[in-house]
Design a protein around this motif. Structure first.
Motif, PDB file in Angstrom:
ATOM      1  N   PRO A  92     -12.979 -27.745   0.832  1.00  0.00           N
ATOM      2  CA  PRO A  92     -14.436 -27.528   0.864  1.00  0.00           C
ATOM      3  C   PRO A  92     -15.039 -27.767  -0.516  1.00  0.00           C
ATOM      4  CG  PRO A  92     -13.277 -25.701   1.906  1.00  0.00           C
ATOM      5  CD  PRO A  92     -12.252 -26.557   1.258  1.00  0.00           C
ATOM      6  N   GLU A  93     -16.268 -28.286  -0.551  1.00  0.00           N
ATOM      7  CA  GLU A  93     -16.924 -28.615  -1.818  1.00  0.00           C
ATOM      8  C   GLU A  93     -17.070 -27.408  -2.728  1.00  0.00           C
ATOM      9  OE1 GLU A  93     -20.465 -30.947  -1.589  1.00  0.00           O
ATOM     10  OE2 GLU A  93     -19.686 -32.101   0.096  1.00  0.00           O
ATOM     11  N   LYS A  94     -17.278 -26.232  -2.175  1.00  0.00           N
ATOM     12  CA  LYS A  94     -17.500 -25.052  -2.995  1.00  0.00           C
ATOM     13  C   LYS A  94     -16.212 -24.311  -3.336  1.00  0.00           C
ATOM     14  CE  LYS A  94     -22.182 -24.407  -1.444  1.00  0.00           C
ATOM     15  NZ  LYS A  94     -23.175 -23.459  -0.965  1.00  0.00           N
ATOM     16  N   ALA A  95     -15.076 -24.937  -3.093  1.00  0.00           N
ATOM     17  CA  ALA A  95     -13.781 -24.276  -3.372  1.00  0.00           C
ATOM     18  C   ALA A  95     -13.470 -24.290  -4.844  1.00  0.00           C
ATOM     19  CB  ALA A  95     -12.671 -24.980  -2.605  1.00  0.00           C
TER      20      ALA A  95
END
Length: 95
Positions: A92-95
């Motif tokens: 995920p991009e926000k990981a």
């Protein structure tokens, strides 16, 4: 070199032998390239062992792929011809 030529040749031979596969490896390779033929004493046993090994490897490869596919963010295609699988991992991009 201050070594007797005969001793030198024997040392060279000993060092070179480490480059060769073991007796077990040579026998196994010979069986792979020239397996027992139908009618030979060991043919049925060889076939049974080969099928057993193949089905065990296939079962483990399938289990690996199924296990990876259960993990969120991982997608894996079935292994074909070997135990190598190449999972696609989506982070995920926000990981």
């Amino acid at each position: 070199h201050n070594i007797c030529p005969y001793v030198h040749s024997q040392l060279y031979k000993m060092a070179s032998s480490g480059l060769c596969s073991s007796i077990d490896g040579q026998i196994t390779t010979a069986l792979m390239v020239d397996p027992p033929k139908p009618g030979e004493v060991s043919y049925e046993m060889f076939q049974d062992e080969e099928k057993g090994i193949y089905s065990s490897l296939k079962r483990r490869a399938t289990s690996l792929v199924e296990g990876l596919n259960k993990i969120e963010g991982i997608e894996c295609m079935p292994a074909e011809g070997a135990l190598y699988t190449f999972p696609s991992i989506k982070i995920p991009e926000k990981a």
